[in-house]
Design a protein around this motif. Structure first.
Motif, PDB file in Angstrom:
ATOM      1  N   ARG A  28       0.826  -1.213   0.000  1.00 55.23           N
ATOM      2  CA  ARG A  28       0.000   0.000   0.000  1.00 55.23           C
ATOM      3  C   ARG A  28       0.857   1.258   0.000  1.00 55.23           C
ATOM      4  O   ARG A  28       0.499   2.263  -0.592  1.00 55.23           O
ATOM      5  CB  ARG A  28      -0.930  -0.004   1.228  1.00 55.23           C
ATOM      6  N   LYS A  33       8.249   0.618   4.049  1.00 58.04           N
ATOM      7  CA  LYS A  33       7.838   1.452   5.190  1.00 58.04           C
ATOM      8  C   LYS A  33       8.923   1.540   6.258  1.00 58.04           C
ATOM      9  O   LYS A  33       9.086   2.574   6.897  1.00 58.04           O
ATOM     10  CB  LYS A  33       6.609   0.822   5.877  1.00 58.04           C
ATOM     11  N   ASP A 148       5.635  -0.372  11.706  1.00 58.78           N
ATOM     12  CA  ASP A 148       5.022   0.823  11.103  1.00 58.78           C
ATOM     13  C   ASP A 148       4.184   1.611  12.107  1.00 58.78           C
ATOM     14  O   ASP A 148       3.097   2.065  11.818  1.00 58.78           O
ATOM     15  CB  ASP A 148       4.179   0.422   9.877  1.00 58.78           C
ATOM     16  N   ASN A 230      -1.136   3.451  12.424  1.00 57.46           N
ATOM     17  CA  ASN A 230      -0.377   2.612  11.486  1.00 57.46           C
ATOM     18  C   ASN A 230      -0.013   3.387  10.257  1.00 57.46           C
ATOM     19  O   ASN A 230      -0.888   3.982   9.640  1.00 57.46           O
ATOM     20  CB  ASN A 230      -1.325   1.511  11.000  1.00 57.46           C
ATOM     21  N   ASN A 232       0.453   2.949   6.874  1.00 59.16           N
ATOM     22  CA  ASN A 232       0.292   1.953   5.804  1.00 59.16           C
ATOM     23  C   ASN A 232       0.315   2.539   4.402  1.00 59.16           C
ATOM     24  O   ASN A 232       0.650   1.824   3.443  1.00 59.16           O
ATOM     25  CB  ASN A 232      -1.042   1.209   5.980  1.00 59.16           C
TER      26      ASN A 232
HETATM   27 MG   LIG Z   1       0.229  -1.776   9.202  1.00 60.27          MG
END
Ligand SMILES: [Mg+2]
Ligand SMILES: Nc1nc2c(ncn2[C@@H]2O[C@H](COP(=O)(O)OP(=O)(O)OP(=O)(O)O)[C@@H](O)[C@H]2O)c(=O)[nH]1
Length: 241
Positions: A28, A33, A148, A230, A232
């Motif tokens: 995503r 990340k 994350d 988070n 993301n």
């Molecule tokens: Mg996550």
């Protein structure tokens, strides 16, 4: 006589280990990340710094240890994730193949090694990463963290850890609970849940929620939802960068 200033409970330094998961695809986000800077510090490093401030040892489970080698704080070590699924993900970025992880299967529970690592090679997940890390844990409780979580705060985790002493023996985890279920990647697990976890994985299970539903789990009595934020997507990252 009672002390007028009772000492607050602080976990004994050897009573808590940490596991940080850093083997996700970041699909995503569109880029890794774990390496994204937040306040000038790569996210994985930030999470590890909080973890090692609370835990005696921290294990970072990832197939890409070369990629992250430079940013691990002292006291953190790699567990090289096993499985062909991990290798495919590793090929997207810098190659992280060959050699052994930090522990190389020498942990106290190494008899579990082949079991946790030998599951269907294309189905690695946070759950299987957790199992591969848990093999090495020697303390009764372990703090499990995603990589994350840019808003983690040591003081909050310290408060949470104080609840561990009150956990009934049968409780396998102490986790934040939100309306949709448990938040499995920012909370505490008993090391002894490894056997149940491996059984579930062996049967093909990959869902934390489904696995946790089978066992006694205690909700954290109070927590700030913001700590669970988070990172993301690029939109999430824009909020914290
Ligand atoms: Mg996550
Ligand atoms: N070790 C390990 N960690 C994982 C695996 N899959 C996800 N994670 C980690 O679990 C945490 C939560 O993952 P997600 O937020 O779902 O992130 P992701 O899978 O990297 O990203 P998406 O591809 O966008 O879903 C992150 O710290 C990931 O690095 C895995 O197969 N192995």
């Amino acid at each position: 006589m009672d002390s007028p200033h009772p000492t607050p409970y602080t976990p004994h330094p050897t009573s808590l280990s940490g596991i940080v998961l850093a083997g996700g695809k970041s699909s995503r986000m569109g880029r890794d990340k774990a390496l994204l800077p937040v306040d000038g510090v790569p996210l994985l490093q930030k999470v590890c710094e909080v973890a090692i401030a609370l835990c005696d040892r921290v294990y970072v489970v990832t197939p890409w240890q070369e990629r992250y080698q430079h940013l691990l704080p002292v006291g953190c070590e790699f567990i090289r994730e096993q499985g062909a699924g991990s290798r495919e993900q590793g090929d997207r970025g810098t190659k992280g193949q060959g050699g052994q992880g930090g522990q190389g299967g020498q942990g106290s529970n190494s008899s579990h090694q082949s079991l946790a690592a030998s599951n269907s090679p294309t189905t690695n997940s946070p759950l299987t990463g957790f199992a591969q890390g848990l093999i090495h844990v020697e303390t009764e409780w372990v703090l499990l963290l995603a990589c994350d979580l840019p808003c983690l705060r040591l003081e909050v985790l310290q408060d949470w850890a104080r609840e561990l002493v009150e956990m009934p023996k049968e409780t396998i985890a102490l986790l934040p609970r939100h309306p949709k279920g448990w938040e499995p990647l920012c909370g505490f697990y008993r090391r002894s849940c490894l056997t149940a976890l491996e059984e579930y994985i062996e049967q093909g299970g990959r869902s934390f929620q489904q696995w946790l539903a089978q066992y006694p789990v205690q909700p954290l009595s109070d927590f700030e939802p913001s700590i669970l934020f988070n990172c993301n997507t690029p939109t999430d990252y824009a909020v914290v960068s």
